[in-house]
Design a protein around this motif. Structure first.
Motif, PDB file in Angstrom:
ATOM      1  N   GLY A  51       0.801  -1.215   0.000  1.00 54.82           N
ATOM      2  CA  GLY A  51       0.000   0.000   0.000  1.00 54.82           C
ATOM      3  C   GLY A  51       0.832   1.262   0.000  1.00 54.82           C
ATOM      4  N   LEU A  52       1.989   1.219  -0.649  1.00 54.98           N
ATOM      5  CA  LEU A  52       2.893   2.362  -0.689  1.00 54.98           C
ATOM      6  C   LEU A  52       3.163   2.783  -2.139  1.00 54.98           C
ATOM      7  N   VAL A  53       3.708   3.980  -2.287  1.00 58.94           N
ATOM      8  CA  VAL A  53       4.139   4.457  -3.604  1.00 58.94           C
ATOM      9  C   VAL A  53       5.661   4.551  -3.606  1.00 58.94           C
ATOM     10  N   PRO A  54       6.267   4.431  -4.799  1.00 56.97           N
ATOM     11  CA  PRO A  54       5.663   4.273  -6.116  1.00 56.97           C
ATOM     12  C   PRO A  54       5.480   2.812  -6.507  1.00 56.97           C
ATOM     13  N   VAL A  55       4.679   2.635  -7.546  1.00 57.94           N
ATOM     14  CA  VAL A  55       4.575   1.369  -8.260  1.00 57.94           C
ATOM     15  C   VAL A  55       4.711   1.693  -9.741  1.00 57.94           C
ATOM     16  N   MET A  56       5.463   0.881 -10.465  1.00 56.08           N
ATOM     17  CA  MET A  56       5.579   1.060 -11.901  1.00 56.08           C
ATOM     18  C   MET A  56       5.024  -0.155 -12.623  1.00 56.08           C
ATOM     19  N   GLU A  57       4.237   0.108 -13.658  1.00 52.91           N
ATOM     20  CA  GLU A  57       3.761  -0.933 -14.567  1.00 52.91           C
ATOM     21  C   GLU A  57       4.394  -0.687 -15.935  1.00 52.91           C
ATOM     22  N   GLU A  58       4.914  -1.747 -16.525  1.00 53.24           N
ATOM     23  CA  GLU A  58       5.525  -1.634 -17.841  1.00 53.24           C
ATOM     24  C   GLU A  58       5.174  -2.874 -18.651  1.00 53.24           C
ATOM     25  N   ASP A  59       4.220  -2.705 -19.554  1.00 54.12           N
ATOM     26  CA  ASP A  59       3.821  -3.814 -20.435  1.00 54.12           C
ATOM     27  C   ASP A  59       3.496  -5.086 -19.646  1.00 54.12           C
ATOM     28  N   GLY A  60       2.722  -4.926 -18.579  1.00 51.48           N
ATOM     29  CA  GLY A  60       2.313  -6.067 -17.776  1.00 51.48           C
ATOM     30  C   GLY A  60       3.257  -6.436 -16.649  1.00 51.48           C
ATOM     31  N   TYR A  61       4.424  -5.833 -16.628  1.00 51.78           N
ATOM     32  CA  TYR A  61       5.407  -6.073 -15.560  1.00 51.78           C
ATOM     33  C   TYR A  61       5.164  -5.056 -14.452  1.00 51.78           C
ATOM     34  N   VAL A  62       5.059  -5.510 -13.212  1.00 48.86           N
ATOM     35  CA  VAL A  62       4.774  -4.636 -12.075  1.00 48.86           C
ATOM     36  C   VAL A  62       5.950  -4.670 -11.110  1.00 48.86           C
ATOM     37  N   LEU A  63       6.372  -3.485 -10.684  1.00 48.18           N
ATOM     38  CA  LEU A  63       7.536  -3.390  -9.792  1.00 48.18           C
ATOM     39  C   LEU A  63       7.294  -2.308  -8.763  1.00 48.18           C
ATOM     40  N   TRP A  64       7.575  -2.630  -7.485  1.00 45.70           N
ATOM     41  CA  TRP A  64       7.513  -1.631  -6.432  1.00 45.70           C
ATOM     42  C   TRP A  64       8.834  -1.595  -5.679  1.00 45.70           C
ATOM     43  N   GLU A  65       8.979  -0.596  -4.813  1.00 47.07           N
ATOM     44  CA  GLU A  65      10.209  -0.181  -4.137  1.00 47.07           C
ATOM     45  C   GLU A  65      10.998   0.747  -5.075  1.00 47.07           C
ATOM     46  N   SER A  66      11.168   1.973  -4.629  1.00 47.74           N
ATOM     47  CA  SER A  66      11.708   3.021  -5.502  1.00 47.74           C
ATOM     48  C   SER A  66      13.094   2.711  -6.044  1.00 47.74           C
ATOM     49  N   ASN A  67      13.977   2.196  -5.214  1.00 49.60           N
ATOM     50  CA  ASN A  67      15.327   1.920  -5.718  1.00 49.60           C
ATOM     51  C   ASN A  67      15.353   0.690  -6.621  1.00 49.60           C
ATOM     52  N   ALA A  68      14.421  -0.237  -6.409  1.00 49.07           N
ATOM     53  CA  ALA A  68      14.300  -1.359  -7.345  1.00 49.07           C
ATOM     54  C   ALA A  68      13.853  -0.845  -8.708  1.00 49.07           C
ATOM     55  N   ILE A  69      12.915   0.093  -8.713  1.00 51.62           N
ATOM     56  CA  ILE A  69      12.462   0.702  -9.968  1.00 51.62           C
ATOM     57  C   ILE A  69      13.622   1.430 -10.636  1.00 51.62           C
ATOM     58  N   LEU A  70      14.375   2.186  -9.858  1.00 53.58           N
ATOM     59  CA  LEU A  70      15.508   2.935 -10.404  1.00 53.58           C
ATOM     60  C   LEU A  70      16.560   1.988 -10.970  1.00 53.58           C
ATOM     61  N   ARG A  71      16.866   0.925 -10.256  1.00 55.66           N
ATOM     62  CA  ARG A  71      17.826  -0.055 -10.755  1.00 55.66           C
ATOM     63  C   ARG A  71      17.337  -0.698 -12.060  1.00 55.66           C
ATOM     64  N   TYR A  72      16.086  -1.078 -12.077  1.00 54.36           N
ATOM     65  CA  TYR A  72      15.527  -1.719 -13.273  1.00 54.36           C
ATOM     66  C   TYR A  72      15.614  -0.794 -14.480  1.00 54.36           C
ATOM     67  N   LEU A  73      15.172   0.443 -14.302  1.00 49.06           N
ATOM     68  CA  LEU A  73      15.201   1.390 -15.421  1.00 49.06           C
ATOM     69  C   LEU A  73      16.628   1.617 -15.912  1.00 49.06           C
ATOM     70  N   ALA A  74      17.546   1.788 -14.963  1.00 47.81           N
ATOM     71  CA  ALA A  74      18.934   2.068 -15.349  1.00 47.81           C
ATOM     72  C   ALA A  74      19.579   0.882 -16.042  1.00 47.81           C
TER      73      ALA A  74
END
Length: 205
Positions: A51-74
């Motif tokens: 129940g926290l932000v952020p959450v990212m959705e990308e073509d059906g892939y869902v990822l939460w935890e901000s630094n996990a999102i940052l690592r994935y994008l990078a």
């Protein structure tokens, strides 16, 4: 289709937005959390059971935890840029991302909540003082690391600068006494001048 859930007043959402903007990736940001609510709704909890932000959705892939999102994008979209190809440099980026999440931002949290989101008559000065003391220790450590360096890791801007930059933005704009840290200030002004940071880092609220 790429969607980011979260309000921009969240330091964690700011990191994800900054990463997306640096990489020039198209995305839709949906307001969530705080006054916007939504994070307790069943459809949101199906994306992030915390129940926290952020959450990212990308073509059906869902990822939460901000630094996990940052690592994935990078890693996926910015190898050699935001994420170094050299394993040792990449390890140092990981080091600073973890330090930001476990030390720096937690140290500033109480001072932020007390001075920005708590009415003056309800503030607890002792809580503020403890938070400032812990934050000063972190700021001093980061200032010493940045002395003589243009960026946190290596000779170019990386995901480490995003995570540390968002945390430093919050720290330097709190209405609390702090020691001036020349290296930290110079580095912050350098990364804050990037166009992506202008999108990601609004005034504190």
């Amino acid at each position: 289709m790429r969607r980011l859930w979260g309000r921009l007043s969240s330091v964690n959402v700011q990191k994800a937005v900054w990463g997306l903007e640096e990489l020039g990736l198209p995305y839709e940001r949906v307001e969530a959390g705080g006054a916007f609510g939504r994070v307790g709704d069943p459809d949101y909890l199906a994306l992030n059971p915390n129940g926290l932000v952020p959450v990212m959705e990308e073509d059906g892939y869902v990822l939460w935890e901000s630094n996990a999102i940052l690592r994935y994008l990078a890693r996926r979209h910015g190898t050699g840029g935001l994420w170094p190809e050299d394993p040792r440099e990449a390890g140092l980026v990981d080091q600073w991302l973890d330090w930001q999440a476990t030390r720096f931002t937690p140290s500033t949290r109480d001072a932020f909540w007390q001075t920005v989101r708590t009415p003056p008559e309800q503030r607890d000065q002792a809580v503020i003082d403890r938070s400032v003391e812990a934050s000063e220790a972190c700021a001093g450590l980061l200032d010493a690391h940045l002395a003589g360096r243009a960026y946190a890791v290596g000779d170019r801007f990386t995901a480490a600068d995003i995570a540390l930059g968002a945390a430093t933005h919050r720290w330097l704009h709190l209405d609390v006494p702090r020691t001036e840290r020349p290296a930290l200030r110079a580095w912050y002004e350098r990364v804050r001048a990037r166009p992506a940071a202008d999108v990601a880092l609004p005034p504190l609220s």
